[in-house]
Design an enzyme around this catalytic site. Sequence first.
Site, mmCIF file in Angstrom:
data_model
loop_
_atom_site.group_PDB
_atom_site.id
_atom_site.type_symbol
_atom_site.label_atom_id
_atom_site.label_comp_id
_atom_site.label_asym_id
_atom_site.label_seq_id
_atom_site.Cartn_x
_atom_site.Cartn_y
_atom_site.Cartn_z
ATOM 1 N N SER A 143 7.310 -9.865 -2.898
ATOM 2 C CA SER A 143 8.152 -9.054 -3.515
ATOM 3 C C SER A 143 9.398 -9.316 -3.027
ATOM 4 O O SER A 143 9.841 -10.140 -1.872
ATOM 5 C CB SER A 143 7.916 -7.632 -3.014
ATOM 6 O OG SER A 143 9.075 -6.629 -3.029
ATOM 7 N N TYR A 156 5.395 -1.394 3.860
ATOM 8 C CA TYR A 156 5.463 -2.372 2.673
ATOM 9 C C TYR A 156 6.533 -3.718 2.923
ATOM 10 O O TYR A 156 5.909 -4.640 2.634
ATOM 11 C CB TYR A 156 5.984 -1.564 1.426
ATOM 12 C CG TYR A 156 6.010 -2.566 0.027
ATOM 13 C CD1 TYR A 156 4.861 -2.526 -0.576
ATOM 14 C CD2 TYR A 156 7.051 -3.050 -0.413
ATOM 15 C CE1 TYR A 156 4.658 -3.147 -1.874
ATOM 16 C CE2 TYR A 156 7.058 -3.904 -1.544
ATOM 17 C CZ TYR A 156 5.644 -3.989 -2.269
ATOM 18 O OH TYR A 156 5.645 -4.817 -3.347
HETATM 19 P P1 NAD Z 1 -0.928 -2.228 -9.686
HETATM 20 O O1 NAD Z 1 -0.753 -0.822 -9.083
HETATM 21 O O2 NAD Z 1 -0.309 -2.133 -11.521
HETATM 22 O O3 NAD Z 1 -1.945 -3.002 -9.424
HETATM 23 C C1 NAD Z 1 -2.525 -3.302 -8.463
HETATM 24 C C2 NAD Z 1 -3.675 -3.843 -8.350
HETATM 25 O O4 NAD Z 1 -4.310 -4.060 -7.151
HETATM 26 C C3 NAD Z 1 -4.580 -3.111 -9.036
HETATM 27 O O5 NAD Z 1 -5.643 -4.075 -9.808
HETATM 28 C C4 NAD Z 1 -5.645 -2.313 -8.063
HETATM 29 O O6 NAD Z 1 -6.826 -1.859 -8.470
HETATM 30 C C5 NAD Z 1 -5.607 -3.307 -7.018
HETATM 31 N N1 NAD Z 1 -5.740 -2.879 -5.802
HETATM 32 C C6 NAD Z 1 -5.339 -1.999 -4.988
HETATM 33 N N2 NAD Z 1 -5.813 -1.581 -3.858
HETATM 34 C C7 NAD Z 1 -7.005 -2.681 -3.854
HETATM 35 C C8 NAD Z 1 -7.850 -2.872 -2.857
HETATM 36 N N3 NAD Z 1 -7.861 -2.240 -1.751
HETATM 37 N N4 NAD Z 1 -8.809 -3.916 -3.255
HETATM 38 C C9 NAD Z 1 -8.750 -4.341 -4.436
HETATM 39 N N5 NAD Z 1 -7.658 -4.182 -5.311
HETATM 40 C C10 NAD Z 1 -6.809 -3.417 -4.996
HETATM 41 O O7 NAD Z 1 0.545 -2.592 -9.168
HETATM 42 P P2 NAD Z 1 1.483 -3.933 -9.572
HETATM 43 O O8 NAD Z 1 2.841 -3.452 -9.850
HETATM 44 O O9 NAD Z 1 0.906 -4.802 -10.613
HETATM 45 O O10 NAD Z 1 1.669 -4.803 -8.098
HETATM 46 C C11 NAD Z 1 0.981 -6.095 -7.977
HETATM 47 C C12 NAD Z 1 1.614 -6.893 -6.869
HETATM 48 O O11 NAD Z 1 2.803 -7.162 -7.122
HETATM 49 C C13 NAD Z 1 1.504 -6.188 -5.360
HETATM 50 O O12 NAD Z 1 1.276 -6.899 -4.304
HETATM 51 C C14 NAD Z 1 2.808 -5.481 -5.288
HETATM 52 O O13 NAD Z 1 3.292 -5.158 -4.067
HETATM 53 C C15 NAD Z 1 3.595 -6.767 -6.174
HETATM 54 N N6 NAD Z 1 5.147 -6.230 -6.667
HETATM 55 C C16 NAD Z 1 5.214 -5.378 -7.438
HETATM 56 C C17 NAD Z 1 6.410 -4.913 -7.876
HETATM 57 C C18 NAD Z 1 6.755 -3.960 -9.174
HETATM 58 O O14 NAD Z 1 7.743 -3.470 -9.386
HETATM 59 N N7 NAD Z 1 5.641 -3.339 -9.875
HETATM 60 C C19 NAD Z 1 7.428 -5.605 -7.395
HETATM 61 C C20 NAD Z 1 7.325 -6.681 -6.593
HETATM 62 C C21 NAD Z 1 6.106 -6.789 -5.966
#
Ligand code: NAD
Length: 261
Positions: A143, A156
């Site tokens: 991130s 985080y």
């Molecule tokens: P999201 O909530 O849409 O997806 C998260 C995924 O992780 C889902 O498939 C969920 O089922 C899975 N998950 C959560 N807990 C779990 C567990 N204990 N075991 C297995 N699977 C699990 O979120 P996203 O926004 O797509 O985030 C994905 C990654 O990207 C994360 O690591 C997040 O920190 C990172 N990220 C997101 C953003 C953003 O703005 N959306 C920005 C920077 C980084």
Amino acid sequence: MRFSGKTALITGSTSGIGLGIAEAFGAAGANLVINGFGDAAEIERLRDDLARRHGVNVIYDGADMSRPEQILAMVARAVDAFGAVDILVNNAGIQHVAPVDDFPVAKWDAIIAINLSSNFHAIRAALPAMKKRGWGRIINVASAHALVASPFKSAYVAAKHGVAGLTKTVALEVAESGITVNAICPGYVLTPLVQKQIPDTAKARGISEEEVVKNVLLAAQPTKKFVTVEQVAAFATFLASDAAASITGAVLPIEGGWTAH
Ligand code: NAD
């Protein structure tokens, strides 16, 4: 870019960024191991749809990324089925926002386990088969918070900075084995999770949804645009390509200029 004959395991790929990355690797011909929570019938529909549209083999494994033994079992299953996890994308992640002196201990533990330790367990389990093949790609979805902090996100930010350190360390250890290890650092991506927060934030702050997007979510992002799932997925497939063989140990922003401030 084609990844025919290769296998990509993407943690947390039932939603958002992980799903976009699975879609991109499937479209490029890789067999897939998808993972994450959700409705069983919906996940099966997703698995079947990815397999049919792209003509690749797709396995779903519901391993809970906070449970080391389940992570090991998922990687072992993938290695049994396909010979190796050639491309490992550590993407699963959760968030909790609270002042540090109010931060629930259980939330701290869960975020460190899912956002950081799961990367260690999956890498540790996947590396031997990658080394045997003399080729591998490890892509950790970190991130912008792996590079800079925001208040109220202690767990985080700590976890994502930890992912940056893990990325660099493992990259050095495997640099001569044909394996690259990199971290992708997205800014705000409008995933279902972020989308859901907009109406609630508007209500809590007494402002419009447009103002939430502009003055809260995108305030840090000079482009004033969300990063898209497709952009992050394209970045991931590039890092897995042979053209990116010399990129390793890198912690790479894709955040509309956020960390240039
Ligand atoms: P999201 O909530 O849409 O997806 C998260 C995924 O992780 C889902 O498939 C969920 O089922 C899975 N998950 C959560 N807990 C779990 C567990 N204990 N075991 C297995 N699977 C699990 O979120 P996203 O926004 O797509 O985030 C994905 C990654 O990207 C994360 O690591 C997040 O920190 C990172 N990220 C997101 C953003 C953003 O703005 N959306 C920005 C920077 C980084």
